[in-house]
Design a protein around this motif. Structure first.
Motif, PDB file in Angstrom:
ATOM      1  N   ILE A   1      13.028   1.407 -10.788  1.00  8.92           N
ATOM      2  CA  ILE A   1      12.242   0.157 -10.849  1.00  8.92           C
ATOM      3  C   ILE A   1      11.029   0.355 -11.765  1.00  8.92           C
ATOM      4  N   VAL A   2      10.370   1.501 -11.606  1.00 10.82           N
ATOM      5  CA  VAL A   2       9.184   1.746 -12.433  1.00 10.82           C
ATOM      6  C   VAL A   2       9.583   1.774 -13.908  1.00 10.82           C
TER       7      VAL A   2
ATOM      8  N   ARG B   1       9.801  -6.610  -7.354  1.00 12.49           N
ATOM      9  CA  ARG B   1      11.162  -6.103  -7.609  1.00 12.49           C
ATOM     10  C   ARG B   1      11.639  -5.238  -6.437  1.00 12.49           C
ATOM     11  N   PHE B   2      10.698  -4.474  -5.863  1.00 17.00           N
ATOM     12  CA  PHE B   2      11.009  -3.618  -4.721  1.00 17.00           C
ATOM     13  C   PHE B   2      11.439  -4.466  -3.514  1.00 17.00           C
TER      14      PHE B   2
ATOM     15  N   HIS C   1       0.819  -1.198   0.000  1.00 14.22           N
ATOM     16  CA  HIS C   1       0.000   0.000   0.000  1.00 14.22           C
ATOM     17  C   HIS C   1       0.865   1.266   0.000  1.00 14.22           C
ATOM     18  N   ALA C   2       1.927   1.230   0.857  1.00 16.09           N
ATOM     19  CA  ALA C   2       2.836   2.391   0.933  1.00 16.09           C
ATOM     20  C   ALA C   2       3.484   2.640  -0.413  1.00 16.09           C
ATOM     21  N   LEU C   3       3.853   1.559  -1.091  1.00 16.99           N
ATOM     22  CA  LEU C   3       4.483   1.691  -2.406  1.00 16.99           C
ATOM     23  C   LEU C   3       3.493   2.296  -3.401  1.00 16.99           C
ATOM     24  N   LYS C   4       2.254   1.795  -3.351  1.00 16.28           N
ATOM     25  CA  LYS C   4       1.223   2.282  -4.268  1.00 16.28           C
ATOM     26  C   LYS C   4       1.002   3.794  -4.063  1.00 16.28           C
TER      27      LYS C   4
ATOM     28  N   ALA D   1      14.848  -4.416  -1.581  1.00 12.76           N
ATOM     29  CA  ALA D   1      14.860  -4.050  -0.158  1.00 12.76           C
ATOM     30  C   ALA D   1      15.551  -5.121   0.695  1.00 12.76           C
ATOM     31  N   ASP D   2      15.538  -6.363   0.215  1.00 13.52           N
ATOM     32  CA  ASP D   2      16.232  -7.434   0.928  1.00 13.52           C
ATOM     33  C   ASP D   2      17.735  -7.225   0.880  1.00 13.52           C
ATOM     34  N   LYS D   3      18.185  -6.607  -0.203  1.00 14.81           N
ATOM     35  CA  LYS D   3      19.627  -6.455  -0.380  1.00 14.81           C
ATOM     36  C   LYS D   3      20.104  -5.072   0.020  1.00 14.81           C
ATOM     37  N   LYS D   4      19.199  -4.107   0.044  1.00 15.34           N
ATOM     38  CA  LYS D   4      19.584  -2.716   0.228  1.00 15.34           C
ATOM     39  C   LYS D   4      18.691  -2.113   1.308  1.00 15.34           C
ATOM     40  N   LYS D   5      19.317  -1.556   2.353  1.00 18.15           N
ATOM     41  CA  LYS D   5      18.544  -1.124   3.505  1.00 18.15           C
ATOM     42  C   LYS D   5      17.555   0.002   3.188  1.00 18.15           C
TER      43      LYS D   5
END
Ligand code: KIV
Ligand code: ZN
Length: 524
Positions: free
Chosen positions: A392-393, A373-374, A349-352, A378-382
């Protein structure tokens, strides 16, 4: 007296002339080598131009190809605040095709043109002055049968005989042209001279008060912005320009330069535009992202050094008062520091919502892919910054209906083993897997992809940049390919640099495939 703000803010209110900004990024810009865009990319760019507030969007040259026609049509049907125009040579077929493409627009305009210089008449058109004048009149009349809003351009105006040019303009206005454009097609004019030409037209074309004078300058001598401003000082009320100054050869007048000149020096030029200047930087970055072609660091307004002050004297002055060395603020063009927008725990929701504030109305399918993709990133980059989100978009939404897709990539490299890549791809629906070696991991992957796709293209350029700082930053790779004299740029971003390279290569191959199906740009 200590000045606390830039002088223009203290000027008494006076009547400001309104100028129309006609953007040709998607036509003159897109037709130049390395800048071709697919339909989704053009639509995204058009929406951003609308956010920027340009008055007229020249969306393409509908007769040039089916792809161009479809793109102009889609843009015409999607844009609500800007006028949308399509280019047409001075003949019925071009004009009718342009109208077909733009007729669904909220506010359509036909832009028709013919050359008026003796050089073009003799060596290219092989027509007499009278024949060309008659064609101009017929073209405007034909356009007028479709819409009230007709622009006529006298191509190569700056190398035309002034009296003849004036006669053609007068006849075009009598036939119904509401805008008359004076192009410096080959970028030959000098500002003082070009200003005088505009003045001459205002004084010698009897019906000139019935049309808006427009200018369209090319930058072959680096004078496009100066020429456009000289024209405004002498009566022009529309400027044709392109984001990052892209266009034929050395490009067109750069939108950001003319708009910020008018904004910063309205005290002198006494004219203003409808643009929301704070959208300028974003628009420039979007174009860079889509085309993979950046601007030089010292480019006025949008270059990475445009607001960077280095010398001790300058920084000392700035610390005391910004007015010492800053004629416009970075904020006025929308340049801001990277902003932390989302983190590992942000939800869908926050991403949207974040994407909504950026003007992206996304389908569920796109949103799901972006979220996936986000999360991966986010798993790799804080921390995820605004540039990461935009990247990404761009990766997901702006992809063409791709001919080539990457399914899996595995690369072995190091000081012992021969660099080896295993690549699995989908080529027009069929899955193909292959293994290959190379001089390094990127070379191994590229050679294997070349084997799978059968491409004959040559790699001209390969470069890597980081999108944000830190070792966990996403890497952005740009490649330039050449095939049959056509050059194309591809871009890819990922926090694994080999992946970013492969995505960039495949992106370029998809663009080449698209260009082959839409062999436009040969008509002008
Ligand atoms: O440069 C030029 O003359 C043009 C015209 C089609 C306006 O692009
Ligand atoms: Zn042009």
């Amino acid at each position: 007296m200590k000045l606390t703000s830039i002088q223009k803010d203290n000027l008494p209110a006076i009547h400001m002339e309104k100028l129309k900004i006609f953007d040709t990024t998607l036509r003159d810009g897109e037709q130049s080598p390395g800048f071709s865009m697919n339909i989704a990319e053009k639509l995204r760019m058009a929406k951003q131009l609308e956010m920027l507030g340009v008055d007229i969007i020249e969306a393409g040259f509908p007769i040039a190809s089916k792809g161009d026609f479809e793109a102009v049509k889609l843009i015409a049907e999607s844009i609500k605040r800007s006028q949308v125009t399509g280019l047409a040579r001075a003949n019925d077929n071009d004009i009718d095709r342009a109208w077909e493409a733009i007729k669904g627009a909220y506010s359509p305009r036909i832009h028709t043109f013919i050359s008026t210089s003796d050089i073009h008449l003799t060596h290219q058109l092989r027509k007499s002055r009278q024949e060309v004048l008659d064609m101009a009149v017929a073209a405007v009349k034909r356009s007028k049968s479709h819409t009230e809003n007709v622009e006529f351009s006298a191509m190569d105006a700056t190398r035309s005989d002034r009296e003849y040019l004036s006669q053609v303009i007068e006849a075009a206005i009598d036939a119904g042209a509401t805008t008359v454009n004076i192009p410096d097609t080959v970028g030959y004019a000098i500002p003082h001279e070009f200003g005088n030409l505009i003045k001459y037209i205002t004084q010698n074309v009897p019906n000139i008060d019935k049309a808006v004078i427009s200018v369209h300058c090319h930058n072959d001598l680096g004078l496009a912005t100066a020429n456009s401003i000289a024209a405004v000082l002498n009566g022009a009320r529309q400027i044709e320009c392109a984001i990052n100054g892209i266009g034929e050869r050395a490009g067109n007048t750069s939108l950001e330069e003319v708009v910020m000149t008018l904004y910063t020096r309205k005290d002198y030029v006494n004219a203003e535009t409808n643009l929301n200047t704070t959208e300028i930087y974003k628009t420039s970055r979007l174009l860079t992202r889509i085309t993979g072609v950046g601007v030089q660091p010292n480019k006025a307004i949008v270059g990475s050094n445009a607001f960077a002050h280095e010398s001790g004297i300058h920084t000392d002055g700035l610390l005391k008062d910004k007015i010492t060395y800053e004629i416009m603020t970075p904020e006025s063009v929308g340049v801001k520091k990277s902003i932390l927008v989302l983190g590992k725990h942000s939800g869908r929701h926050a991403l949207k919502e974040e994407l909504k504030t950026r003007g992206y109305e996304l389908s569920d399918e796109h949103l799901n892919k972006i979220f996936e993709r986000f999360k991966e990133l986010a798993d790799k980059k804080k921390n995820i910054f605004d540039e990461d989100v935009e990247t990404i978009v761009a990766e997901i939404v702006l992809r063409a209906p791709d001919r080539y897709k990457l399914i899996n990539l595995n690369v072995i490299s190091g000081s012992f083993d021969m660099p080896t890549a295993t690549v699995q791809m989908e080529v027009e629906g069929e899955q193909i897997k292959d293994v290959g070696t190379g001089d390094g991991p990127v070379d191994a992957a590229f050679k294997t992809i070349a084997k799978i796709t059968g491409t004959q293209s040559k790699l001209l350029k390969y470069s890597v940049d980081s999108i944000t700082g830190g070792t966990d930053a996403q890497g952005e790779v740009t490649v330039r390919l050449e095939e049959n004299d056509k050059e194309i740029v591809g871009r890819g971003a990922h926090n694994d640099i080999i992946m970013a390279s492969v995505l960039a290569y495949i992106n370029a191959l998809n663009r080449l495939a698209y260009l082959k199906q839409n062999p436009l740009k040969t008509l002008l």
